[in-house]
Design a protein around this motif. Structure first.
Motif, PDB file in Angstrom:
ATOM      1  N   GLU A  99      46.693  40.161  19.349  1.00  0.00           N
ATOM      2  CA  GLU A  99      47.615  39.622  20.348  1.00  0.00           C
ATOM      3  C   GLU A  99      46.889  39.164  21.606  1.00  0.00           C
ATOM      4  OE1 GLU A  99      50.398  42.790  20.854  1.00  0.00           O
ATOM      5  OE2 GLU A  99      51.635  42.178  19.138  1.00  0.00           O
ATOM      6  N   ALA A 102      45.862  35.478  21.421  1.00  0.00           N
ATOM      7  CA  ALA A 102      46.879  34.467  21.121  1.00  0.00           C
ATOM      8  C   ALA A 102      46.866  33.323  22.126  1.00  0.00           C
ATOM      9  CB  ALA A 102      48.261  35.109  21.073  1.00  0.00           C
ATOM     10  N   PHE A 106      46.966  29.225  21.469  1.00  0.00           N
ATOM     11  CA  PHE A 106      48.084  28.392  21.927  1.00  0.00           C
ATOM     12  C   PHE A 106      47.589  27.246  22.803  1.00  0.00           C
ATOM     13  CE2 PHE A 106      51.201  31.933  21.071  1.00  0.00           C
ATOM     14  CZ  PHE A 106      51.976  31.193  20.184  1.00  0.00           C
ATOM     15  N   ARG A 113      52.298  26.593  14.075  1.00  0.00           N
ATOM     16  CA  ARG A 113      53.414  27.456  13.673  1.00  0.00           C
ATOM     17  C   ARG A 113      52.931  28.894  13.741  1.00  0.00           C
ATOM     18  NH1 ARG A 113      55.030  29.110   8.084  1.00  0.00           N
ATOM     19  NH2 ARG A 113      57.172  29.885   8.173  1.00  0.00           N
ATOM     20  N   LEU A 114      53.685  29.731  14.450  1.00  0.00           N
ATOM     21  CA  LEU A 114      53.301  31.122  14.632  1.00  0.00           C
ATOM     22  C   LEU A 114      54.155  32.024  13.755  1.00  0.00           C
ATOM     23  CD1 LEU A 114      51.783  33.382  16.188  1.00  0.00           C
ATOM     24  CD2 LEU A 114      53.670  33.331  17.840  1.00  0.00           C
ATOM     25  N   ASN A 116      54.731  36.172  13.026  1.00  0.00           N
ATOM     26  CA  ASN A 116      54.444  37.499  13.577  1.00  0.00           C
ATOM     27  C   ASN A 116      55.421  38.490  12.949  1.00  0.00           C
ATOM     28  OD1 ASN A 116      53.594  39.657  15.114  1.00  0.00           O
ATOM     29  ND2 ASN A 116      54.672  39.013  16.970  1.00  0.00           N
ATOM     30  N   LEU A 289      48.915  38.186  14.429  1.00  0.00           N
ATOM     31  CA  LEU A 289      49.546  36.879  14.505  1.00  0.00           C
ATOM     32  C   LEU A 289      48.873  35.917  13.530  1.00  0.00           C
ATOM     33  CD1 LEU A 289      49.777  36.614  18.389  1.00  0.00           C
ATOM     34  CD2 LEU A 289      51.355  37.713  16.807  1.00  0.00           C
ATOM     35  N   PHE A 291      48.413  31.947  12.849  1.00  0.00           N
ATOM     36  CA  PHE A 291      48.538  30.599  13.398  1.00  0.00           C
ATOM     37  C   PHE A 291      48.301  29.591  12.282  1.00  0.00           C
ATOM     38  CE2 PHE A 291      48.043  33.044  17.163  1.00  0.00           C
ATOM     39  CZ  PHE A 291      48.555  32.302  18.221  1.00  0.00           C
TER      40      PHE A 291
END
Length: 429
Positions: A99, A102, A106, A113-114, A116, A289, A291
């Motif tokens: 995290e 992240a 971004f 597209r994330l 989680n 996460l 991505f």
């Protein structure tokens, strides 16, 4: 980049990176790569002074977030991943991203597209909490431990090494006799846990157990990565009440003082595990996460129609099949095109091949092929392709030799470049 599959024989190459890694997630450890190798199919390379791990899950590449070594350049490593994916014709997927990293991704990717999902999250505890079980919130664990100590006062914690294989083998026999879970995931995890405990010969892992009357009644195995102990295995005999919390406590107590966190990994979507892990009051649920990097073409539903002073540019159609084939097959005309169709030709009927490839490439949003038209005549194509994940793309234009020398290529190129920059908002072409 050249990737080498992770094996027990070469896994020592990963440890210099993981031993100082403070991502806290279990995937950043040798143990997970070995234990779940049949699922992750991990392979690695060292580049930009970073460890780059490529997993292959359900046939799709997924990259761990780069782990830097001394003077490691994470941004350069990410660029290498993007370049590799472009060369392979796949979209980059950077998964199990901590995290704390992240924000970097971004800011890096315009289209992403994330994902989680909760089942991926690791249960992370403060070591001192598990070592002491202090306070009323842990009264249940303390009660279970007191019961275990009362019933089995002679039970003691012992470190385990490769020399203890007979003890471990007896434990697995006892554990198997009590094992009652029917799910395929649970059965597979048990099989993999048995295999992992065969890797105690080196100094990568720490293992210990509760020994009672010459038999193990609980075991644990972990791997220190940075300030986190990644607890890969926790098992106890159900017939010994209180063995589980006692094992958890003793393992935490015997960790080095440099260990601040205990990661007891995810709950494998198991209801019982989820409830149990929550009862130990995690300090955090370590998010992982994913991505999935996209491109500016993902916003398009269809190929648009563009106009310049003399030309119209739009989607290829069935009526373009013959002139388009002639353009693609003109070897002399395409000597500077930069792509040799022979290397990807699949043997399908030639009259269908080039048009079908162009349509498939747009369906997958790899590129967009514009037919260049002078009135009703097809005279060439302009292709926006090789999207670099960071707002850039390449543009190629080729005009049939019968129409060469009239500036049509320049005009078509300019029309698509302007569309790319100011309609789908690329940063550069």
């Amino acid at each position: 980049m050249i990737f080498e599959p992770v094996t027990p024989q070469n896994a020592e190459k990963l440890r210099p990176y993981y031993i100082n890694c403070n991502y806290r997630l279990c995937e950043y450890s040798v143990g997970v790569k070995l234990m779940w190798g049949s699922v992750l199919h991990p392979a690695f390379c060292e580049a930009a002074n970073c460890l780059i791990v490529r997993n292959q899950i359900d046939g799709r590449y997924q990259f761990d977030f780069p782990v830097p070594g001394p003077e490691g350049d994470v941004d350069a490593a990410l660029t290498l991943i993007e370049k590799y994916c472009t060369e392979q014709g796949v979209r980059p997927v950077v998964s199990v991203v901590p995290e704390g990293e992240a924000g970097r991704l971004f800011l890096r990717y315009p289209v992403v597209r994330l994902i989680n999902e909760r089942p991926w999250k690791d249960y992370i505890y403060r070591r001192e909490d598990l070592a002491e079980f202090a306070g009323r919130h842990y009264s249940g664990q303390r009660n279970h431990i007191h019961k275990f100590r009362k019933l089995y006062p002679d039970a003691e914690y012992v470190p385990l090494t490769a020399a203890d294989e007979p003890l471990l083998e007896r434990f697995w026999q006892d554990y198997g006799a009590e094992f009652s879970k029917e799910s395929a995931i649970a059965k597979n995890e048990l099989r993999l846990a048995k295999e992992m405990l065969r890797h105690l010969a080196g100094d990568w892992f720490m293992a210990g157990g509760l020994l009672h009357e010459g038999r193990l009644v609980a075991i644990s195995m972990g791997e220190q990565c940075g300030s986190t102990m990644q607890v890969h295995i926790e098992k106890a005999l159900y017939s010994y009440p209180g063995a589980y919390p006692t094992m958890v406590q003793e393992f935490a107590r015997h960790c080095d003082d440099s260990v601040r966190w205990m990661n007891r990994e995810d709950d494998a979507r198991d209801k019982g595990l989820r409830m149990s892990k929550m009862q130990y009051l995690p300090a955090a649920l370590g998010g992982k996460l994913c991505f999935e990097v996209g491109s500016e073409l993902d916003r398009l539903h269809e190929i648009p129609t563009l106009h310049s002073d003399r030309l119209t540019l739009d989607a290829l159609t069935e009526k373009d099949k013959l002139p388009y084939n002639a353009l693609c097959l003109d070897e002399e005309r395409n000597r500077l095109w930069g792509y040799d169709w022979h290397k990807d030709y699949d043997g399908s009927p030639m009259e269908e091949y080039f048009l079908s490839v162009a349509r498939e490439d747009f369906r997958l949003r790899r590129c967009v092929n514009f037919a260049v038209r002078l009135g009703e005549d097809f005279i060439g194509e302009a292709v926006l392709y090789r999207f670099d994940c960071r707002g850039g793309a390449e543009l190629g234009c080729r005009i049939d030799k019968a129409y060469a020398g009239n500036g049509y290529g320049t005009e078509a190129f300019a029309a698509v470049a302007e569309w790319g920059l100011y309609k789908i908002h690329l940063s550069r072409v």
